[in-house]
Design an enzyme around this catalytic site. Structure first.
Site, PDB file in Angstrom:
ATOM      1  N   ASN A  24       0.866  -1.177   0.000  1.00 11.36           N
ATOM      2  CA  ASN A  24       0.000   0.000   0.000  1.00 11.36           C
ATOM      3  C   ASN A  24       0.899   1.221   0.000  1.00 11.36           C
ATOM      4  O   ASN A  24       1.768   1.359   0.867  1.00 11.36           O
ATOM      5  CB  ASN A  24      -0.881   0.047   1.259  1.00 11.36           C
ATOM      6  N   TYR A  50       1.097   5.423  -0.096  1.00 11.35           N
ATOM      7  CA  TYR A  50       0.461   6.739  -0.020  1.00 11.35           C
ATOM      8  C   TYR A  50       1.442   7.887  -0.233  1.00 11.35           C
ATOM      9  O   TYR A  50       1.182   8.789  -1.013  1.00 11.35           O
ATOM     10  CB  TYR A  50      -0.332   6.885   1.288  1.00 11.35           C
ATOM     11  N   GLU A  54      -3.174  -0.979  -2.418  1.00 14.70           N
ATOM     12  CA  GLU A  54      -3.880   0.286  -2.159  1.00 14.70           C
ATOM     13  C   GLU A  54      -3.047   1.439  -2.689  1.00 14.70           C
ATOM     14  O   GLU A  54      -1.838   1.484  -2.487  1.00 14.70           O
ATOM     15  CB  GLU A  54      -4.091   0.554  -0.661  1.00 14.70           C
TER      16      GLU A  54
HETATM   17  C1  GBH Z   1      -4.637   2.646   4.644  1.00 18.94           C
HETATM   18  O1  GBH Z   1      -3.784   3.058   5.653  1.00 18.94           O
HETATM   19  C2  GBH Z   1      -5.635   1.678   5.189  1.00 18.94           C
HETATM   20  O2  GBH Z   1      -5.315   0.351   4.826  1.00 18.94           O
HETATM   21  C3  GBH Z   1      -7.052   1.989   4.799  1.00 18.94           C
HETATM   22  O3  GBH Z   1      -7.929   1.280   5.608  1.00 18.94           O
HETATM   23  C4  GBH Z   1      -7.281   3.486   4.886  1.00 18.94           C
HETATM   24  O4  GBH Z   1      -8.609   3.840   4.713  1.00 18.94           O
HETATM   25  C5  GBH Z   1      -6.428   4.125   3.835  1.00 18.94           C
HETATM   26  O5  GBH Z   1      -5.104   3.735   3.957  1.00 18.94           O
HETATM   27  C6  GBH Z   1      -6.501   5.652   3.863  1.00 18.94           C
HETATM   28  O6  GBH Z   1      -6.056   6.148   5.071  1.00 18.94           O
HETATM   29  O7  GBH Z   1       1.704  11.836   7.886  1.00 18.94           O
HETATM   30  O8  GBH Z   1       1.597  12.767   5.682  1.00 18.94           O
HETATM   31  O9  GBH Z   1       3.332  11.184   6.227  1.00 18.94           O
HETATM   32  C7  GBH Z   1      -2.911   4.107   5.299  1.00 18.94           C
HETATM   33  C8  GBH Z   1      -1.865   4.375   6.331  1.00 18.94           C
HETATM   34  C9  GBH Z   1      -0.737   6.015   7.560  1.00 18.94           C
HETATM   35  C10 GBH Z   1      -0.701   6.168   5.170  1.00 18.94           C
HETATM   36  C11 GBH Z   1      -0.386   7.452   7.646  1.00 18.94           C
HETATM   37  C12 GBH Z   1      -0.257   7.617   5.269  1.00 18.94           C
HETATM   38  C13 GBH Z   1       0.878   9.195   6.885  1.00 18.94           C
HETATM   39  C14 GBH Z   1       0.912  10.289   5.936  1.00 18.94           C
HETATM   40  N1  GBH Z   1      -1.445   5.746   6.346  1.00 18.94           N
HETATM   41  N2  GBH Z   1       0.412   7.861   6.510  1.00 18.94           N
HETATM   42  S1  GBH Z   1       1.940  11.612   6.472  1.00 18.94           S
END
Ligand code: GBH
Length: 452
Positions: free
Chosen positions: A284, A286, A345
């Site tokens: 996943n 992001y 994801e």
């Molecule tokens: C996922 O987690 C989950 O699997 C899902 O359930 C959820 O809905 C989806 O993502 C969206 O949140 O502080 O700017 O560096 C994501 C885990 C943890 C990813 C926090 C981004 C921090 C961004 N996230 N992380 S930042």
């Protein structure tokens, strides 16, 4: 066949939390405690997918995806986490699987997306070694029913986030504040994963994967202290969860051994179990993370924040090239030990921008997806074996501690009426998938968000 899909999770969409024999999960408990989620939002109703699953499968058929990643609610299947099976719970997923197959959509279930049965929390949750074994029993129960039709399984979703947010920092269920003493929750999840892989295979599952969320870590500067901090963060976020699975060993965890100062919860044979071969690694993605030397005692790093990039509604930086960087970095680190990768994801939150005719104009999401798919393809061109890509998410849904305030869906949900409205990004993805089927756009930037 490359898997193109969307993803969801049980507690975020199903609702019907007190129906047809479902047991209580730690997220029911947590969300109902005052002050835990924004505006006290809960998943009691969520997208009411438990009742509206036919409509949601039809949305996927219309979208043209060939795969759907959803999660199975452990307490819906086993209300107390172990022991008696709740037939209607298994029946629900059985019907869903059949409907997906009939629509030409491959079901990709995740067995644990954070909604632990409350009864197991009372037995220590993932801090307790027993829960790993009970997870394997649960996996066997579900697979006995579905493995004849489900080709690909995912054991856990993001054990890092569950440990860090759930057990270390208290931001997610079960809301514990153990900080560096939370490591057993990581180990027992990984042990549960390994035991579940074995149980799934014994029940006839053909392919099994684990989903980790990984972040490429960028040091804030070339200074020795920042480099050391970045390495410590990479250990905690990425290598703690990838190394044991792929290399059968933990990285150096001395910065995190907390009060106990030892890894005495790791027993002989555990690493062999955790390293039971998997068929794919789910990733996943992001955003990347920028890390600097620690400014206080406690943790061996500080999050310096990524600057100079646009952000999503959540405030997360949009850095598509971080996905290429992550994938090529995994290949460089693990080499032949790296199995094929599935992007399980990727997506972004964006507020509604309703046009007068009711259209939901989420152009920023289209650009986000388009550029991340291009970055994934760049990594593939550089030799990384990626076999699938799943957009988070099909529907706007219950975004954990943020409640309904962050919308990640390709499909808008009006939570007052449960009306679903495909956004512009849904139509973009649909056309993109059509073009894939027609054999266009292979191996290069899609460019499809321009000229909408
Ligand atoms: C996922 O987690 C989950 O699997 C899902 O359930 C959820 O809905 C989806 O993502 C969206 O949140 O502080 O700017 O560096 C994501 C885990 C943890 C990813 C926090 C981004 C921090 C961004 N996230 N992380 S930042």
């Amino acid at each position: 066949m490359f898997l193109w899909g969307t993803a969801t999770a049980a507690y975020q969409i199903e609702g019907a939390t007190d129906e047809a024999g479902r047991g209580v999960s730690i997220w029911d408990t947590f969300a109902h405690e005052p002050g835990r989620t924004r505006d006290g939002h809960t998943g009691d109703v969520a997208c009411d997918h438990y009742h509206r699953w036919r409509e949601d499968v039809a949305l996927m058929a219309g979208l043209g995806v060939n795969a759907y990643r959803f999660s199975i609610s452990w307490p819906r299947v086993l209300p107390l986490g172990a022991g008696e099976v709740n037939r209607p719970g298994l029946d629900f997923y059985d019907r869903l699987v059949d409907a997906l197959l009939a629509a030409g959509v491959r079901p990709v279930p995740t067995l644990f997306h954070w909604d632990l049965p409350q009864a197991l929390e009372e037995r220590g949750g993932w801090m307790s070694r027993d829960v790993a074994e009970l997870f394997a029993d649960y996996a066997a129960t579900v697979a006995a029913r579905l493995a004849d039709r489900v080709p690909l399984w995912i054991t856990l979703n993001e054990p890092f986030v569950h440990m860090a947010y759930g057990y270390a920092m208290g931001l997610h269920a079960p809301g514990r504040l153990l900080m560096t003493d939370a490591l057993p929750a990581a180990h027992h999840q990984l042990l549960g994963h390994g035991r579940a892989v074995q149980a799934l295979r014994a029940a006839g599952a053909r392919q099994v994967a684990l989903t980790n969320n990984c972040t490429p870590v960028r040091p804030a500067s070339g200074e020795e202290a920042d480099l050391r901090a970045a390495d410590a963060y990479d250990v905690l976020h990425n290598r703690l969860f990838n190394d044991p699975v792929l290399l059968a060993g933990y990285p150096d965890l001395s910065a995190y051994t907390g009060h106990t100062g030892s890894l005495d919860f790791v027993r002989d044979g555990d690493l062999e179990t955790i390293a039971t071969p998997i068929d794919a690694l789910g990733i996943n993605y992001y955003n990347p993370t920028r890390i600097a030397a620690p400014t206080d005692e406690g943790l061996p790093f500080t999050d310096a924040g990524i600057t100079g990039h646009p952000t999503t509604a959540f405030g997360w930086p949009v850095v598509p090239d971080g996905l290429r960087e992550l994938l090529t970095g995994l290949k460089a680190r693990y080499g032949a030990a790296l199995p094929p990768i599935l992007i399980t994801e990727n997506g972004c939150s964006q507020p509604d921008v309703q046009e007068p005719d009711g259209t939901i104009a989420d152009e920023a999401r289209i650009a986000f997806l388009d550029r991340h798919i291009a970055a994934m393809r760049q990594a593939m061109a550089e030799g990384v074996d990626v076999r699938g890509y799943f957009v988070w998410s099909l529907l706007d849904n219950f975004e954990w501690a943020e409640g309904y305030h962050q919308r990640f869906g390709l499909v808008h949900v009006d939570f007052a009426t449960q009306r679903r409205t495909p956004k512009r990004s849904y139509h973009w993805y649909r056309r993109f998938l059509e073009a894939q089927k027609a054999g266009q756009n292979t191996g290069q930037h899609t460019g499809q968000h321009t000229g909408q």
